[in-house]
Design a protein around this motif. Sequence first.
Motif, short mmCIF file in Angstrom:
data_model
loop_
_atom_site.label_atom_id
_atom_site.label_comp_id
_atom_site.label_asym_id
_atom_site.label_seq_id
_atom_site.Cartn_x
_atom_site.Cartn_y
_atom_site.Cartn_z
N CYS A 1 58.06 38.00 29.60
CA CYS A 1 56.66 38.38 29.38
C CYS A 1 56.65 39.47 28.32
CB CYS A 1 56.02 38.87 30.67
SG CYS A 1 54.31 39.43 30.45
N LEU A 2 55.97 39.20 27.20
CA LEU A 2 55.89 40.13 26.09
C LEU A 2 54.50 40.74 26.07
CD1 LEU A 2 57.88 37.65 25.36
CD2 LEU A 2 57.78 38.57 23.08
N MET A 3 54.44 42.07 25.96
CA MET A 3 53.17 42.80 25.97
C MET A 3 52.82 43.23 24.55
SD MET A 3 54.14 45.14 29.29
CE MET A 3 52.52 45.84 29.60
N PHE A 4 51.60 42.87 24.10
CA PHE A 4 51.15 43.19 22.74
C PHE A 4 49.88 44.02 22.78
CE2 PHE A 4 53.67 39.37 22.21
CZ PHE A 4 54.42 39.66 21.07
N ASP A 5 49.73 44.93 21.80
CA ASP A 5 48.53 45.76 21.71
C ASP A 5 47.50 45.11 20.78
OD1 ASP A 5 49.33 46.35 19.07
OD2 ASP A 5 49.99 48.38 19.55
N GLU A 6 46.40 45.81 20.53
CA GLU A 6 45.30 45.31 19.69
C GLU A 6 45.76 45.01 18.26
OE1 GLU A 6 42.09 44.54 20.19
OE2 GLU A 6 42.07 45.04 22.31
N GLN A 7 46.77 45.72 17.78
CA GLN A 7 47.27 45.51 16.41
C GLN A 7 48.40 44.48 16.39
OE1 GLN A 7 46.91 48.84 17.70
NE2 GLN A 7 44.84 48.70 16.86
N ASN A 8 48.59 43.76 17.50
CA ASN A 8 49.62 42.73 17.65
C ASN A 8 51.04 43.27 17.55
OD1 ASN A 8 47.57 40.87 17.96
ND2 ASN A 8 47.52 40.38 15.79
N ASN A 9 51.20 44.55 17.92
CA ASN A 9 52.53 45.16 17.98
C ASN A 9 53.12 44.92 19.36
OD1 ASN A 9 52.44 46.44 15.36
ND2 ASN A 9 50.99 47.89 16.25
N LEU A 10 54.40 44.64 19.39
CA LEU A 10 55.10 44.46 20.66
C LEU A 10 55.25 45.83 21.32
CD1 LEU A 10 56.59 42.47 22.54
CD2 LEU A 10 58.67 42.95 21.22
N VAL A 11 54.71 45.95 22.54
CA VAL A 11 54.72 47.22 23.26
C VAL A 11 55.90 47.29 24.24
CG1 VAL A 11 53.41 48.66 24.89
CG2 VAL A 11 52.22 47.40 23.09
N ASP A 12 56.16 46.18 24.95
CA ASP A 12 57.20 46.16 25.97
C ASP A 12 57.53 44.69 26.28
OD1 ASP A 12 59.02 47.08 27.85
OD2 ASP A 12 57.51 47.91 29.21
N VAL A 13 58.69 44.45 26.90
CA VAL A 13 59.11 43.11 27.28
C VAL A 13 59.72 43.16 28.67
CG1 VAL A 13 60.57 41.14 26.72
CG2 VAL A 13 59.64 42.54 24.88
N VAL A 14 59.32 42.21 29.51
CA VAL A 14 59.93 42.06 30.82
C VAL A 14 60.71 40.75 30.78
CG1 VAL A 14 59.49 41.79 33.29
CG2 VAL A 14 58.10 43.38 31.94
#
Length: 193
Positions: free
Chosen positions: A54-67
């Motif tokens: 599971c990849l977490m992305f912010d409003e600017q489509n930057n990768l924030v974290d990965v599980v």
Amino acid sequence: MGVNLSKGQKISLDKEAGTTLSKIIMGLGWDAVKSKGFLGFGGSAPTIDLDASCLMFDEQNNLVDVVWFRQLKSKDGSIVHSGDNRTGEGDGDDEQITVDLTRVPATVKSLVFTVNSFTGQNFSQVDNATCRILNGANNQEVARFNLTTLGSHSAQIMSKVYRHNGEWKMHAIGEIGSGRTFNDLMPQITPHL
């Protein structure tokens, strides 16, 4: 029984569940295709290690974290992976990722779920592969997406769960790719954000 999704379909998770969801579970299940032995007897199934991420992305489509199997919990604690299943044996989900939607930081816009064959086999050797979303409060299936697509690909971008107008929606992406981990899929994920 939840809705059966087709590639590209988008749904409102709350509407399909009939309630406001606070926690969801993404379940990944699969079986290895059994080979036929001599005269149909003595067949066997190879060990296939599919990995859900599971990849977490912010409003600017930057990768924030990965599980994923090497980090079983997001840094903020909102997403937890059940652990690595290396065979696909048994009934039901082989790996699960639980998302507490109430704890996902407001800065996170979308969650992208991927599956990769860490051992390198392609999906022609995988049977009964499914991704499903469950209501975490009662384990009722909200949506199901069939991942079994015969071919030489070893990875797939399964789906995206994202915020839209104050609610969580799901997009069944179903794009095939190749690679042993989510890192190999990053160029393909970006257009879906």
